[in-house]
Design a protein around this motif. Structure first.
Motif, PDB file in Angstrom:
ATOM      1  N   ALA A  65      29.302  -2.955 -41.987  1.00 25.40           N
ATOM      2  CA  ALA A  65      29.842  -1.498 -42.010  1.00 25.40           C
ATOM      3  C   ALA A  65      30.955  -1.313 -42.513  1.00 25.40           C
ATOM      4  O   ALA A  65      31.970  -2.140 -42.609  1.00 25.40           O
ATOM      5  N   TRP A  66      31.081  -0.037 -43.003  1.00 18.09           N
ATOM      6  CA  TRP A  66      32.696   0.502 -43.373  1.00 18.09           C
ATOM      7  C   TRP A  66      33.061   1.322 -42.258  1.00 18.09           C
ATOM      8  O   TRP A  66      32.331   2.230 -42.086  1.00 18.09           O
ATOM      9  N   GLU A  67      34.243   0.834 -41.872  1.00 13.66           N
ATOM     10  CA  GLU A  67      34.776   1.454 -40.636  1.00 13.66           C
ATOM     11  C   GLU A  67      36.226   1.878 -41.219  1.00 13.66           C
ATOM     12  O   GLU A  67      36.875   1.102 -41.750  1.00 13.66           O
ATOM     13  N   LYS A  68      36.848   2.628 -40.315  1.00 13.50           N
ATOM     14  CA  LYS A  68      38.162   2.830 -40.343  1.00 13.50           C
ATOM     15  C   LYS A  68      38.849   2.646 -39.046  1.00 13.50           C
ATOM     16  O   LYS A  68      38.321   3.267 -38.001  1.00 13.50           O
ATOM     17  N   GLY A  69      39.772   1.646 -39.122  1.00 16.54           N
ATOM     18  CA  GLY A  69      40.362   1.094 -37.871  1.00 16.54           C
ATOM     19  C   GLY A  69      41.817   1.328 -37.978  1.00 16.54           C
ATOM     20  O   GLY A  69      42.445   2.322 -38.721  1.00 16.54           O
ATOM     21  N   THR A  70      42.596   0.368 -37.277  1.00 16.22           N
ATOM     22  CA  THR A  70      43.892   0.724 -37.288  1.00 16.22           C
ATOM     23  C   THR A  70      44.727   0.402 -38.411  1.00 16.22           C
ATOM     24  O   THR A  70      45.845   0.805 -38.894  1.00 16.22           O
ATOM     25  N   LEU A  71      44.017  -0.369 -39.440  1.00 14.12           N
ATOM     26  CA  LEU A  71      44.393  -0.723 -40.727  1.00 14.12           C
ATOM     27  C   LEU A  71      43.709  -0.211 -41.938  1.00 14.12           C
ATOM     28  O   LEU A  71      44.007  -0.384 -43.096  1.00 14.12           O
ATOM     29  N   GLY A  72      43.257   0.934 -41.406  1.00 15.00           N
ATOM     30  CA  GLY A  72      42.598   1.979 -42.494  1.00 15.00           C
ATOM     31  C   GLY A  72      41.101   1.737 -42.813  1.00 15.00           C
ATOM     32  O   GLY A  72      40.365   0.754 -42.117  1.00 15.00           O
ATOM     33  N   GLU A  73      40.626   2.277 -43.646  1.00 14.68           N
ATOM     34  CA  GLU A  73      38.930   1.935 -43.974  1.00 14.68           C
ATOM     35  C   GLU A  73      38.821   0.660 -44.715  1.00 14.68           C
ATOM     36  O   GLU A  73      39.542   0.223 -45.499  1.00 14.68           O
ATOM     37  N   SER A  74      37.783  -0.052 -44.137  1.00 13.15           N
ATOM     38  CA  SER A  74      37.343  -1.324 -44.774  1.00 13.15           C
ATOM     39  C   SER A  74      36.102  -1.468 -44.685  1.00 13.15           C
ATOM     40  O   SER A  74      35.321  -1.016 -43.849  1.00 13.15           O
ATOM     41  N   ALA A  75      35.766  -2.456 -45.473  1.00 15.53           N
ATOM     42  CA  ALA A  75      34.478  -3.148 -45.436  1.00 15.53           C
ATOM     43  C   ALA A  75      34.564  -4.555 -44.642  1.00 15.53           C
ATOM     44  O   ALA A  75      35.145  -5.274 -44.633  1.00 15.53           O
ATOM     45  N   ARG A  76      33.706  -4.184 -43.164  1.00 16.45           N
ATOM     46  CA  ARG A  76      34.008  -5.378 -42.095  1.00 16.45           C
ATOM     47  C   ARG A  76      32.584  -5.809 -41.921  1.00 16.45           C
ATOM     48  O   ARG A  76      31.737  -5.136 -41.657  1.00 16.45           O
ATOM     49  N   ALA A  77      32.655  -6.926 -41.151  1.00 16.21           N
ATOM     50  CA  ALA A  77      31.712  -7.823 -40.530  1.00 16.21           C
ATOM     51  C   ALA A  77      31.939  -8.278 -39.246  1.00 16.21           C
ATOM     52  O   ALA A  77      33.037  -8.774 -39.229  1.00 16.21           O
ATOM     53  N   LYS A  78      31.103  -7.909 -38.270  1.00 17.89           N
ATOM     54  CA  LYS A  78      31.615  -8.480 -36.910  1.00 17.89           C
ATOM     55  C   LYS A  78      30.534  -9.591 -36.290  1.00 17.89           C
ATOM     56  O   LYS A  78      29.396  -8.857 -36.599  1.00 17.89           O
ATOM     57  N   VAL A  79      30.704 -10.636 -35.933  1.00 17.11           N
ATOM     58  CA  VAL A  79      29.564 -11.614 -35.667  1.00 17.11           C
ATOM     59  C   VAL A  79      30.179 -12.150 -34.197  1.00 17.11           C
ATOM     60  O   VAL A  79      31.258 -12.165 -33.707  1.00 17.11           O
ATOM     61  N   PRO A  80      29.191 -12.578 -33.364  1.00 13.71           N
ATOM     62  CA  PRO A  80      29.617 -12.845 -32.078  1.00 13.71           C
ATOM     63  C   PRO A  80      30.168 -14.512 -32.040  1.00 13.71           C
ATOM     64  O   PRO A  80      29.829 -15.280 -32.945  1.00 13.71           O
ATOM     65  N   VAL A  81      31.099 -14.705 -30.968  1.00 17.07           N
ATOM     66  CA  VAL A  81      31.334 -16.140 -31.041  1.00 17.07           C
ATOM     67  C   VAL A  81      30.867 -16.643 -29.553  1.00 17.07           C
ATOM     68  O   VAL A  81      30.958 -15.959 -28.557  1.00 17.07           O
ATOM     69  N   PHE A  82      30.194 -17.624 -29.772  1.00 13.15           N
ATOM     70  CA  PHE A  82      29.363 -18.233 -28.687  1.00 13.15           C
ATOM     71  C   PHE A  82      30.175 -19.383 -27.879  1.00 13.15           C
ATOM     72  O   PHE A  82      31.038 -19.925 -28.694  1.00 13.15           O
ATOM     73  N   ALA A  83      30.024 -19.341 -26.648  1.00  9.95           N
ATOM     74  CA  ALA A  83      30.825 -20.612 -25.799  1.00  9.95           C
ATOM     75  C   ALA A  83      30.253 -21.841 -26.326  1.00  9.95           C
ATOM     76  O   ALA A  83      28.861 -21.962 -26.873  1.00  9.95           O
ATOM     77  N   PRO A  84      30.970 -22.826 -26.052  1.00 10.44           N
ATOM     78  CA  PRO A  84      30.728 -24.250 -26.723  1.00 10.44           C
ATOM     79  C   PRO A  84      29.364 -24.540 -25.949  1.00 10.44           C
ATOM     80  O   PRO A  84      28.979 -24.504 -24.832  1.00 10.44           O
ATOM     81  N   ASP A  85      28.102 -24.983 -26.823  1.00  4.87           N
ATOM     82  CA  ASP A  85      26.957 -25.815 -26.258  1.00  4.87           C
ATOM     83  C   ASP A  85      26.279 -24.446 -25.569  1.00  4.87           C
ATOM     84  O   ASP A  85      25.713 -24.783 -24.397  1.00  4.87           O
ATOM     85  N   SER A  86      26.362 -23.315 -26.062  1.00  2.00           N
ATOM     86  CA  SER A  86      25.773 -22.073 -25.240  1.00  2.00           C
ATOM     87  C   SER A  86      25.407 -21.283 -26.254  1.00  2.00           C
ATOM     88  O   SER A  86      26.166 -20.968 -27.291  1.00  2.00           O
ATOM     89  N   GLU A  87      24.623 -20.221 -26.047  1.00  7.08           N
ATOM     90  CA  GLU A  87      24.261 -19.027 -26.683  1.00  7.08           C
ATOM     91  C   GLU A  87      24.633 -17.844 -26.171  1.00  7.08           C
ATOM     92  O   GLU A  87      24.154 -16.580 -26.252  1.00  7.08           O
ATOM     93  N   THR A  88      25.774 -18.123 -25.203  1.00  6.68           N
ATOM     94  CA  THR A  88      26.482 -16.868 -24.687  1.00  6.68           C
ATOM     95  C   THR A  88      27.635 -16.483 -25.279  1.00  6.68           C
ATOM     96  O   THR A  88      28.630 -17.121 -25.574  1.00  6.68           O
ATOM     97  N   PRO A  89      27.741 -15.117 -25.804  1.00  2.00           N
ATOM     98  CA  PRO A  89      28.764 -14.536 -26.512  1.00  2.00           C
ATOM     99  C   PRO A  89      29.901 -14.525 -25.500  1.00  2.00           C
ATOM    100  O   PRO A  89      29.952 -14.012 -24.322  1.00  2.00           O
ATOM    101  N   VAL A  90      31.035 -14.897 -26.103  1.00  2.00           N
ATOM    102  CA  VAL A  90      32.271 -14.792 -25.289  1.00  2.00           C
ATOM    103  C   VAL A  90      33.545 -13.966 -26.209  1.00  2.00           C
ATOM    104  O   VAL A  90      34.473 -13.954 -25.626  1.00  2.00           O
ATOM    105  N   GLY A  91      32.813 -13.580 -27.085  1.00  3.80           N
ATOM    106  CA  GLY A  91      34.128 -12.618 -27.889  1.00  3.80           C
ATOM    107  C   GLY A  91      33.442 -12.252 -29.513  1.00  3.80           C
ATOM    108  O   GLY A  91      32.336 -12.570 -29.557  1.00  3.80           O
ATOM    109  N   GLU A  92      34.377 -11.755 -30.201  1.00  8.74           N
ATOM    110  CA  GLU A  92      33.725 -11.448 -31.512  1.00  8.74           C
ATOM    111  C   GLU A  92      34.757 -11.988 -32.655  1.00  8.74           C
ATOM    112  O   GLU A  92      35.911 -11.847 -32.256  1.00  8.74           O
TER     113      GLU A  92
END
Length: 560
Positions: free
Chosen positions: A132-159
């Motif tokens: 999406a195109w969003e406006k954050g603390t660094l201004g408007e930008s084209a950004r992508a957000k993906v989950p970070v899964f724990a090692p050997d797991s499908e559980t998101p632990v961050g982004e």
């Protein structure tokens, strides 16, 4: 304002509108393409970082830690160093890594480390990828957000959040716009040049005639072509028919004449050559009709446009002439009959007045048996039909004046009465006239023999002459011309001006064919037979029979 100018302006506005619309669309597509490329790049970088085992392990450890590290500790941590290196190598505006609570573990601004991100992270922590195109603390930008899964797991632990600055995304847009505008101007220039070329070509094709004038010309053309009885054919410069009216199509028996040449209409080559040279031809026989053809060249502004052929159908005129000739012949015969009858009445009256009644009665009985007039026609008694007797008698008078004898052959048998006087007179008259003309050429014996037989409503005629016969290879039904020597040289005389030759047979044949009959050559004559030509004709529907008379018995008696 001339129509061509109005069309030019309309075309110009159309080209400008099309080029402008195309330019706007291309610019929009280019901007959208740059946006898509930035979003795709951000997503690919985020996926790459999020799939790194080291990043997954470090983020999982930070998430499991119950205490949130201070910003100074995070600034010196491995996650921050990794994010800064990734941002530098990819020219991204930022690479932000958070834990499962959205707390920043890596951020370009170290003062914001340990704080929650300003944009939503719920979808990424739910295991979904977000672009999406969003406006954050660094201004408007084209950004992508993906989950970070724990090692050997499908559980998101961050982004992982990767963004590209708006201005950086559109750095190549000016260069793209320059190419698009240049292409648009070139297309506009080509369109303008094409419009001027089209206008010039238009004026050449229409000879400078405006649409209003074309409408008037079409109206005049329709009025002229459909309002005259003559046939009209328009030829282009190549001699191809481009236009013909209904009369021309009817004369030549065609459904459509356009696209054909004059030779396709059945016209002889010499006639076509004369028409192309602008010489009028008369007495031309085509499709069983007698035609007068006249060619006129057409040009406008010094430019040749072809020619126009005017066609006059003289078949009916020639038929009428033949019928008038029949009337003249019959009138002459009636005049002779009246004169002879008056003379005989004077004789009978004189005998009665002088008291010689017996001689008067004998004279009247002889006159009744011989008829009202003595024709120089041998075998007159074989024909009892009044019209045929009077007509052939009148023809015998004309033949006698030219030194030709006419004879009715003994095979003649006519029991009915003539119903169609004009057709019989035209066909029989032409055959007899031609036979008389041919017989004159034989100084030894000048004889014309006629045989007539009827069958119900059909009349069969056979005419033979003592002439030299038909020249081998000659078609007696074809149009003929005659060459005469003049002071200026040889001159071609139209056949209709030559007595006894020309279009008479053709006209008779055409008239017989209209009735379902025919005219044909029975014997051509000439060498080595030494006899003249013999013609036959069959005319259906020209006789009528007396229903109270038994013709079969009479014919059987004649056969015996």
């Amino acid at each position: 304002m001339r129509f061509a100018t109005r069309v030019l302006l309309l075309q110009l506005l159309t080209v400008v509108a099309v080029v402008t619309t195309s330019t706007v669309v291309f610019i929009g597509l280019s901007i959208e393409q740059l946006r898509d490329e930035a979003e795709t790049s951000a997503l690919m970088i985020a996926r790459t970082i999020g799939s790194d085992p080291q990043v997954r392990e470090l983020v999982a450890e930070e998430t499991q830690d119950a205490e949130n590290p201070a910003a100074e500790v995070l600034a010196q941590g491995e996650i921050q160093h990794y994010a800064e290196a990734a941002a530098d190598s990819t020219s991204a505006l930022f690479v932000v890594i958070t834990d499962n609570n959205g707390m920043r573990l890596a951020h370009p601004d170290e003062d914001l480390l340990g704080l929650q991100v300003s944009t939503s992270f719920a979808e990424a922590l739910a295991g979904k990828e977000v672009v999406a195109w969003e406006k954050g603390t660094l201004g408007e930008s084209a950004r992508a957000k993906v989950p970070v899964f724990a090692p050997d797991s499908e559980t998101p632990v961050g982004e992982i959040s990767v963004g590209f600055e708006r201005n950086g995304v559109f750095d190549d847009l000016p260069r793209t716009l320059l190419f698009i505008v240049a292409a648009a101007l070139l297309a506009l220039l080509i369109g303008i040049i094409a419009m001027f070329v089209l206008r010039k070509r238009w004026e050449q094709l229409t000879l400078g005639v405006q649409p209003e004038e074309l409408v008037v010309m079409v109206q005049n053309q329709a009025a002229v072509l459909d309002g005259v009885g003559d046939g009209v054919i328009a030829l282009d410069t190549e001699g191809t028919i481009r236009l013909s009216n209904g009369s021309a199509k009817q004369i030549f028996g065609l459904h459509s004449a356009e696209g054909r040449s004059l030779t396709d209409l059945g016209l002889p080559d010499d006639v076509v050559a004369d028409l192309q040279a602008g010489v009028a031809r008369d007495g031309i026989v085509a499709n069983g009709r007698v035609l007068f053809l006249e060619a006129r060249s057409v040009d406008r502004g010094g430019q040749s446009l072809g020619a126009v052929i005017v066609i006059r159908d003289r078949t009916d005129v020639m038929a009428l002439s033949e019928r008038l000739e029949t009337v003249r012949t019959m009138t002459s015969a009636l005049r002779v009959q009246r004169h002879e009858f008056a003379n005989r009445m004077h004789v009978a009256a004189g005998l009665i007045e002088s008291g010689r009644d017996g001689e008067a009665a004998q004279f009247l009985r002889a006159m009744r048996s011989r008829g009202p007039v003595d024709y120089p026609l041998i075998g007159t008694e074989l024909i009892s039909e009044p019209f045929l007797q009077a007509f052939l008698g009148a023809k015998s008078l004309e033949a006698s004046e030219r030194g030709v004898s006419m004879q009715i052959r003994e095979e003649t048998l006519v029991l009915g009465k003539v119903a169609e006087v004009e057709d019989i007179a035209t066909v029989l008259g032409n055959l007899v006239d031609n036979a008389i003309t041919a017989a004159v050429a034989n100084p030894e014996m000048r004889l014309v023999e006629v045989t007539l037989m009827d069958d119900a409503t059909e009349l069969v005629m056979v005419v033979a002459d003592s002439g030299p016969g038909i020249t081998p290879g000659e078609d007696p039904f074809a149009h003929k011309t005659h060459v005469e020597e003049t002071e200026q040289g040889e001159e071609v005389v139209p056949a209709e001006q030559i007595r006894g030759r020309g279009i008479g047979l053709t006209l008779s044949q055409e008239m017989a064919q209209r009735r379902g009959g025919e005219v044909w050559v029975i014997e051509r004559g000439g060498e080595p037979s030494g006899r003249g030509a013999v013609f036959g004709a069959r005319l259906p529907g020209v006789m009528e029979q007396d229903p109270s008379f038994n013709y079969r018995e009479v014919r059987e008696e004649e056969g015996k």
